[in-house]
Structure formats: C-alpha cells, structure tokens
Scaffold this motif. Sequence first.
Motif, PDB file in Angstrom:
ATOM      1  N   LEU A   1      75.369  21.943  18.598  1.00 58.90           N
ATOM      2  CA  LEU A   1      74.026  22.367  18.810  1.00 58.90           C
ATOM      3  C   LEU A   1      73.127  22.133  17.696  1.00 58.90           C
ATOM      4  CD1 LEU A   1      74.275  24.711  21.892  1.00 58.90           C
ATOM      5  CD2 LEU A   1      73.568  22.586  21.977  1.00 58.90           C
ATOM      6  N   ASN A   2      73.639  22.998  16.635  1.00 64.43           N
ATOM      7  CA  ASN A   2      72.819  23.158  15.551  1.00 64.43           C
ATOM      8  C   ASN A   2      72.494  21.781  14.873  1.00 64.43           C
ATOM      9  OD1 ASN A   2      72.750  25.943  15.450  1.00 64.43           O
ATOM     10  ND2 ASN A   2      74.246  26.361  14.502  1.00 64.43           N
ATOM     11  N   GLY A   3      73.672  20.810  14.993  1.00 60.76           N
ATOM     12  CA  GLY A   3      73.253  19.451  14.473  1.00 60.76           C
ATOM     13  C   GLY A   3      72.282  18.630  14.844  1.00 60.76           C
ATOM     14  N   VAL A   4      72.337  18.821  16.404  1.00 57.96           N
ATOM     15  CA  VAL A   4      71.155  18.193  17.071  1.00 57.96           C
ATOM     16  C   VAL A   4      69.828  18.876  16.908  1.00 57.96           C
ATOM     17  CG1 VAL A   4      70.489  17.608  19.418  1.00 57.96           C
ATOM     18  CG2 VAL A   4      72.707  17.321  18.856  1.00 57.96           C
ATOM     19  N   LEU A   5      69.798  20.178  16.781  1.00 59.05           N
ATOM     20  CA  LEU A   5      68.480  20.725  16.668  1.00 59.05           C
ATOM     21  C   LEU A   5      68.006  20.547  15.223  1.00 59.05           C
ATOM     22  CD1 LEU A   5      69.338  24.322  18.184  1.00 59.05           C
ATOM     23  CD2 LEU A   5      67.552  22.802  18.812  1.00 59.05           C
ATOM     24  N   GLU A   6      69.005  20.446  14.081  1.00 60.02           N
ATOM     25  CA  GLU A   6      68.482  20.178  12.683  1.00 60.02           C
ATOM     26  C   GLU A   6      68.107  18.707  12.437  1.00 60.02           C
ATOM     27  OE1 GLU A   6      70.454  19.676   8.189  1.00 60.02           O
ATOM     28  OE2 GLU A   6      71.459  20.897   9.852  1.00 60.02           O
TER      29      GLU A   6
ATOM     30  N   LEU B   1      64.331  14.656  24.323  1.00 57.42           N
ATOM     31  CA  LEU B   1      65.435  15.238  25.255  1.00 57.42           C
ATOM     32  C   LEU B   1      66.534  15.676  24.190  1.00 57.42           C
ATOM     33  CD1 LEU B   1      66.030  12.394  27.789  1.00 57.42           C
ATOM     34  CD2 LEU B   1      65.752  14.939  28.277  1.00 57.42           C
ATOM     35  N   ALA B   2      66.854  15.229  23.092  1.00 57.52           N
ATOM     36  CA  ALA B   2      67.705  16.207  22.114  1.00 57.52           C
ATOM     37  C   ALA B   2      67.191  17.226  21.737  1.00 57.52           C
ATOM     38  CB  ALA B   2      67.660  15.129  21.123  1.00 57.52           C
ATOM     39  N   ALA B   3      66.039  17.526  21.316  1.00 55.19           N
ATOM     40  CA  ALA B   3      65.538  18.736  20.875  1.00 55.19           C
ATOM     41  C   ALA B   3      65.345  19.623  21.921  1.00 55.19           C
ATOM     42  CB  ALA B   3      63.820  18.446  20.323  1.00 55.19           C
ATOM     43  N   THR B   4      64.750  19.187  23.176  1.00 52.93           N
ATOM     44  CA  THR B   4      64.725  20.125  24.413  1.00 52.93           C
ATOM     45  C   THR B   4      65.849  20.438  24.872  1.00 52.93           C
ATOM     46  OG1 THR B   4      62.449  18.912  24.730  1.00 52.93           O
ATOM     47  CG2 THR B   4      63.451  20.126  26.604  1.00 52.93           C
ATOM     48  N   THR B   5      66.783  19.634  24.996  1.00 51.83           N
ATOM     49  CA  THR B   5      67.916  20.125  25.592  1.00 51.83           C
ATOM     50  C   THR B   5      68.857  21.092  24.845  1.00 51.83           C
ATOM     51  OG1 THR B   5      69.080  18.156  25.212  1.00 51.83           O
ATOM     52  CG2 THR B   5      68.183  18.315  27.332  1.00 51.83           C
ATOM     53  N   ALA B   6      68.810  20.611  23.462  1.00 48.56           N
ATOM     54  CA  ALA B   6      69.869  21.654  22.474  1.00 48.56           C
ATOM     55  C   ALA B   6      69.239  22.831  22.449  1.00 48.56           C
ATOM     56  CB  ALA B   6      69.704  20.801  21.079  1.00 48.56           C
ATOM     57  N   LEU B   7      67.963  22.931  22.689  1.00 53.51           N
ATOM     58  CA  LEU B   7      67.117  24.341  22.563  1.00 53.51           C
ATOM     59  C   LEU B   7      67.485  24.954  23.728  1.00 53.51           C
ATOM     60  CD1 LEU B   7      65.214  26.435  21.426  1.00 53.51           C
ATOM     61  CD2 LEU B   7      63.396  25.440  22.547  1.00 53.51           C
ATOM     62  N   GLY B   8      67.666  24.381  24.904  1.00 57.96           N
ATOM     63  CA  GLY B   8      67.646  24.909  26.263  1.00 57.96           C
ATOM     64  C   GLY B   8      69.340  25.326  26.238  1.00 57.96           C
TER      65      GLY B   8
ATOM     66  N   TRP C   1      48.991  25.157  28.868  1.00 54.74           N
ATOM     67  CA  TRP C   1      49.712  25.444  27.548  1.00 54.74           C
ATOM     68  C   TRP C   1      51.152  25.298  27.782  1.00 54.74           C
ATOM     69  CZ3 TRP C   1      47.368  25.221  23.355  1.00 54.74           C
ATOM     70  CH2 TRP C   1      45.847  25.636  23.092  1.00 54.74           C
ATOM     71  N   HIS C   2      51.796  24.939  26.982  1.00 52.87           N
ATOM     72  CA  HIS C   2      53.341  24.862  26.858  1.00 52.87           C
ATOM     73  C   HIS C   2      53.932  24.549  25.452  1.00 52.87           C
ATOM     74  CE1 HIS C   2      51.922  20.750  27.214  1.00 52.87           C
ATOM     75  NE2 HIS C   2      52.698  20.076  26.550  1.00 52.87           N
ATOM     76  N   LEU C   3      55.194  24.692  25.372  1.00 52.33           N
ATOM     77  CA  LEU C   3      55.907  24.913  24.096  1.00 52.33           C
ATOM     78  C   LEU C   3      56.369  23.371  23.805  1.00 52.33           C
ATOM     79  CD1 LEU C   3      56.952  26.609  21.672  1.00 52.33           C
ATOM     80  CD2 LEU C   3      58.915  26.867  23.070  1.00 52.33           C
ATOM     81  N   HIS C   4      56.139  23.011  22.520  1.00 56.47           N
ATOM     82  CA  HIS C   4      56.793  21.713  22.159  1.00 56.47           C
ATOM     83  C   HIS C   4      57.854  21.990  20.959  1.00 56.47           C
ATOM     84  CE1 HIS C   4      54.791  18.303  23.647  1.00 56.47           C
ATOM     85  NE2 HIS C   4      53.904  18.965  24.238  1.00 56.47           N
ATOM     86  N   VAL C   5      58.844  21.271  20.863  1.00 62.49           N
ATOM     87  CA  VAL C   5      60.046  21.402  20.028  1.00 62.49           C
ATOM     88  C   VAL C   5      60.381  19.961  19.205  1.00 62.49           C
ATOM     89  CG1 VAL C   5      60.944  23.724  20.505  1.00 62.49           C
ATOM     90  CG2 VAL C   5      61.950  21.511  21.252  1.00 62.49           C
ATOM     91  N   ALA C   6      59.606  19.050  19.643  1.00 57.55           N
ATOM     92  CA  ALA C   6      59.796  17.820  19.058  1.00 57.55           C
ATOM     93  C   ALA C   6      58.396  17.423  18.547  1.00 57.55           C
ATOM     94  CB  ALA C   6      60.285  16.882  20.168  1.00 57.55           C
ATOM     95  N   GLU C   7      58.563  16.364  17.572  1.00 54.25           N
ATOM     96  CA  GLU C   7      57.343  15.718  16.796  1.00 54.25           C
ATOM     97  C   GLU C   7      56.488  15.224  18.181  1.00 54.25           C
ATOM     98  OE1 GLU C   7      56.565  15.544  13.867  1.00 54.25           O
ATOM     99  OE2 GLU C   7      58.458  15.972  12.673  1.00 54.25           O
ATOM    100  N   PRO C   8      55.248  15.195  17.568  1.00 53.11           N
ATOM    101  CA  PRO C   8      54.184  14.981  18.772  1.00 53.11           C
ATOM    102  C   PRO C   8      54.582  13.358  19.181  1.00 53.11           C
ATOM    103  CG  PRO C   8      53.063  16.065  16.983  1.00 53.11           C
ATOM    104  CD  PRO C   8      54.598  16.003  16.562  1.00 53.11           C
ATOM    105  N   GLU C   9      55.018  12.621  18.467  1.00 52.09           N
ATOM    106  CA  GLU C   9      55.145  11.073  18.921  1.00 52.09           C
ATOM    107  C   GLU C   9      56.540  10.970  19.085  1.00 52.09           C
ATOM    108  OE1 GLU C   9      52.495   9.043  19.516  1.00 52.09           O
ATOM    109  OE2 GLU C   9      51.276  10.749  19.044  1.00 52.09           O
TER     110      GLU C   9
END
Length: 176
Positions: free
Chosen positions: A78-83, A114-121, A99-107
């Motif tokens: 998980l830390n690797g995917v988040l990094e 999916l990688a950033a979002t699911t790893a955070l989840g 309003w909603h939260l993003h954890v991945a680049e805008p583009e």
Amino acid sequence: MEIQSPDRLIRLAVDLVNTRTREPEALTSTAELRDFLLGHGEPEPVEVDARDLEQVRAVRERLRPVFEAAPDAATRVLNGVLEEYAVRPYLSDHDGSPWHLHVAEPEASWAEWLAATTALGLATFAAGHGFEALGVCAAADCERVFANAAERRPRRFCTPRCATRTRVATHRARRT
C-alpha cells in the motif's frame, strides 16, 4: 474521478480485485471497464481505451496481495502504491459536481486514479479495522477477496453462499 465515502473506496478496491478470480475474467474489454467505473459511481463521460484496460488490470494485480499478505507486507504494498500514484489530497468541485476529495493528479489516467484511490481506501480501512479484517475467501473453489468491518465477527468467507457450500462439503466428506 472522485472520492465520495470511505465505504465506496473499500468497495471499489474489493470489487476491482474480484474482477479476476477463478471465475472468468471480468475485465476483458474496454466496455466492461467502462461499465465497472460507471457501476461504481463515476459520472459520464467515462472514456477508456485498451491502454486503460491493461493498466487497470496491472493495478488490480498489485492490490491483490494486500488481502493475502501479513500486515508488514501488505503495508509495503500500500505504501508503495500510494508513493507512486497518490498526491497531496485536495478538494474539488469540477464539472458542477459537489465538493469531493481527490488523491490523484488532475489529469490522472483511470489506472492512476484507481491505484491512488483504492490504496487510500485500503489503507484507511486497515488503519481502522486492522489487516485481519481483509481476507481471501476460505472456500476451496473461491479466490474472491473481502473486507469485513464488523467488530468481533471474524470472517473467513466472501459470502454466506461460500460458507454454506464449504460446510455442506465438509459434512458430506465426514459422512463417507
């Protein structure tokens, strides 16, 4: 590409990993990937191509060990995917959405999102419930993963159907 709730994040992660089990592959086409994203609340337009499909499948394979591994190994995944994929969280109300939260680049591509979002989840879920609340079904003929938020109720099977099928098979084996 937005995040709505912690429940949505963990459901997205579980469902993504469960698109490949002993059952037929569930992401065989861009249409199936598009349906998967729409079915998980992504608003139109959802446009995907063959490269998105390939990359999403690769993300799925990176996440599966989180459900199978010991906590230290799952944490490393998980830390690797988040990094690699996550960015500093930020709020957005783009395209008229609430309003909603993003954890991945805008583009970000669909796979990067999916990688950033699911790893955070998964990380949030594990932090709140422990890695023992994540697992792979114990039925001999099933590989589906699950997340069990129920306290004091250990879970070994993905569904009651798998649990019943396993109990019946065990009972019949003892009778012979």
